[in-house]
Design a protein around this motif. Structure first.
Motif, short mmCIF file in Angstrom:
data_model
loop_
_atom_site.label_atom_id
_atom_site.label_comp_id
_atom_site.label_asym_id
_atom_site.label_seq_id
_atom_site.Cartn_x
_atom_site.Cartn_y
_atom_site.Cartn_z
N PRO A 115 -1.53 3.06 5.20
CA PRO A 115 -2.27 1.80 5.35
C PRO A 115 -3.29 1.84 6.48
O PRO A 115 -4.31 1.16 6.43
N LEU A 149 0.82 -1.21 0.00
CA LEU A 149 0.00 0.00 0.00
C LEU A 149 0.86 1.26 0.00
O LEU A 149 0.50 2.27 -0.58
N GLY A 169 -3.19 4.48 -1.08
CA GLY A 169 -2.90 3.07 -0.76
C GLY A 169 -3.53 2.13 -1.77
O GLY A 169 -2.88 1.20 -2.27
#
Lengths: 479, 141
Positions: free
Chosen positions: A179, A147, A286
């Motif tokens: 994240p 991410l 992300g």
């Protein structure tokens, strides 16, 4: 009925009226108007023009169609202080996008092995409804790295080469991803979907350069007549869909909290300066990085499939990345507006960035050509390679069209395909197709889409991208 | 994306696809609201695969809360999509155990999607409020 005023052969304006803060500007030809007027997309362009902090016109590309809140094929830029960010302005499939690979192979070399190649790709790349990888499950810390670092993570793990990164929008990783802003629901949906194609209009296509419009540009992009190419079209899978859904709920509340008046609740948004807005951008980045990594992993398996089928090493195959572009994204970019340099949040939903030669975000290799723009068509016709232009930068925040756009509903397409073998029809045209289900192939028949050449001719004619080459399919795997 | 638009129609089908260019829309019917929700679940499974091939191998309990029944219906479908993406689970039978305008408790029986046995039909990204309304009709909802 939305009022339209023609500006020139390729430009139409929705004059500012009522609660609109700016005008709408639509790129299309006269012939396309009836299709555009047949759904709610023009109303959606006008709706976006009412949002706070919008800079420049509410823009629409010739492939515009009705979407969630914002039309698909729309571009809207917002001031970082006064403006908003909206998940509906990015779409459900965050960083759905396309990458193009070139090879050293010529069309006649691959023809005898095409069926084997398509079968090998189909085996190596999970596709279709519910596609997942059994061999590859993301957990905890690796997931967070995906991410945060997108393609950088993939290349570190051995999926591709460092050289790939320079040929991806934003270097294959959008900055500012957090994240922690991505819900566990979203992570769970994505955990074994990295490296899968999914379904719908997503595909991997092997094709060849069928026509060159600008020989000098094509040569600089490493493209030559009859050269074999590969296109990967997919996005952030269930993870991105869940991020969109999660933040639509957040934004419904935020719109009320910050007193943003909405003509349609699907335009729900939050100020860019608000915690909600910042958190969405971090989650969206992300999901976008997950999509970049997804295309990178699929590229790795495309390379492996070619190596196995043609019994050639990477150097001889020369499967190099031409470029990778996002179709659904919001980016913080610097643009010159009325002579002043301003940082803006540019929403591109079903639109492609098209930066001109010498722009700082265009990689070294394309400094003189402008950023490559990849416009996939339907599986039976062709796709286009274009480059960005100065005109796009000044007129559309460096944006252009993204594809053909559907003409028929999936339902209608299936009806039209009933009783026909689409696979055999395509085979008769020299195109080998494999899909996870017959349903998707029927839904994706050529007739269900507008002819992408019409869309490309408009952006080329208007000067917001420049045609370089046309690619024709030889083999396609569909989700 | 899916949308649902229940309306009166001469034939009582539990779910029926409506034309929509880029997305998918369904008209759903139920003799009662719980049945409408159950039929929505069936329609979703039938969009993704052929529901008849799904065996009754596993059960999932679903408990959801939302601000109104429209939001609850959207959440219900999105939760079923979540179960599908998470580990491939697709429901064959849907049983609503309790339903108020803000709360849903349901039991779903089905199995994990297996590409070898289950045809792959149309992928669904999410359910949305687009043109969604839940309205009473003569013989149900």
């Amino acid at each position: 009925m939305i009022k339209l005023r023609q500006i020139d052969a390729y430009r139409w304006e929705i004059p500012r009226e009522g609660k609109m803060r700016t005008r709408g500007l639509i790129f299309c030809s006269k012939e396309m108007l009836p299709v555009l007027e047949s759904d709610q997309s023009l109303q959606q362009v006008a709706n976006v023009a009412t949002l706070p902090g919008i800079v420049g016109p509410s823009l629409a590309m010739p492939d515009i169609h009705w979407g969630y809140g914002f039309a698909i094929g729309g571009v809207a830029a917002f001031d970082l202080e006064e403006g908003i960010v909206s998940p509906g302005g990015v779409g459900y499939d965050i960083n759905c996008g396309v990458r193009l690979l070139r090879t050293r192979l010529s069309r006649e070399h691959v023809a005898p092995l095409m069926k084997t190649l398509v079968d090998t790709l189909f085996t190596n790349i999970p596709s279709g409804v519910g596609s997942r990888r059994q061999d590859f499950k993301l957990t905890g810390s690796a997931f967070k790295k995906v991410l945060k670092d997108g393609c950088r993570w993939a290349v570190q793990e051995g999926f591709g080469e460092a050289g790939d990164l320079a040929h991806i929008e934003a270097g294959g990783a959008i900055a500012g991803a957090d994240p922690e802003a991505v819900s566990d629901f979203a992570l769970n949906r994505g955990k074994d979907q990295l490296g899968t194609l999914g379904s719908g209009n997503h595909f991997v296509e092997v094709g060849y350069v069928d026509e060159i419009y600008d020989a000098a540009l094509a040569a600089q992009l490493g493209l030559f007549q009859d050269q074999v190419t590969a296109i990967v079209h997919t996005g952030s899978r269930g993870l991105g869909h869940q991020v969109c859904e999660d933040y639509i709920k957040v934004m419904l509340k935020a719109s009320a909290k910050y007193g943003i008046e909405l003509p349609d609740r699907q335009l729900c948004c939050a100020p860019l300066t608000s915690p909600e807005g910042q958190r969405y951008l971090a989650a969206m980045a992300g999901a976008a990085n997950f999509a970049f990594a997804n295309r990178q992993l699929i590229t790795h398996w495309v390379r492996e499939s070619f190596e196995r089928v043609f019994q050639m090493g990477p150097r001889d195959l020369g499967l190099e990345l031409v470029y990778d572009v996002c179709h659904n994204i919001a980016k913080i970019e610097t643009h010159t507006v009325e002579g002043k340099s301003r940082k803006l949040c540019v929403h591109r939903k079903g639109a492609t960035r098209a930066f001109p030669p010498h722009h700082p975000e265009v990689p070294e290799a394309y400094r003189e050509t402008g950023q490559p723009v990849l416009i996939p068509g339907d599986m039976g016709r062709y796709s286009y390679v274009l480059v960005g232009t100065e005109k796009a930068l000044t007129e559309t925040f460096g944006s252009t069209c993204h594809g053909a756009g559907r003409l028929m509903s999936r339902h209608q397409a299936k009806k039209v395909a009933r009783g026909r073998s689409i696979i055999q029809e395509l085979a008769a045209q020299g195109i080998i197709v494999r899909g996870a289900g017959r349903g998707t192939i029927d839904e994706e028949i050529s007739e269900a889409y507008k002819d992408v050449s019409g869309v490309v001719d408009v952006v080329h004619g208007a000067g917001i991208a420049k045609k370089v080459a046309r690619l024709k399919p030889l083999g396609v795997i569909k989700g | 994306m899916i949308k649902k638009k229940p309306e009166t129609s001469p034939r009582r089908r539990p779910y029926r696809q409506l034309p929509h260019t880029a997305d998918l829309a369904w008209r759903l019917w139920g003799a009662s609201l719980p049945e409408l929700f159950e039929n929505a679940g069936r329609a979703l499974s039938a969009t993704l695969t052929d529901r008849r091939y799904l065996r009754r191998r596993a059960t999932r309990e679903v408990n959801l809360t939302a601000i109104d029944r429209e939001a609850l219906l959207v959440d219900w479908l999105n939760h079923l999509l979540y179960l599908f993406d998470q580990d491939g689970f697709l429901g064959r039978d849907f049983q609503v155990e309790s339903l108020t305008p803000e709360r849903l408790e349901a039991r779903v029986t089905g199995e994990s999607f297996d590409p070898a046995r289950h045809p792959s039909l149309t992928g669904v990204k999410a359910a949305t409020f687009q043109q969604l309304s839940i309205v009473p009709v003569k013989d149900g909802w």
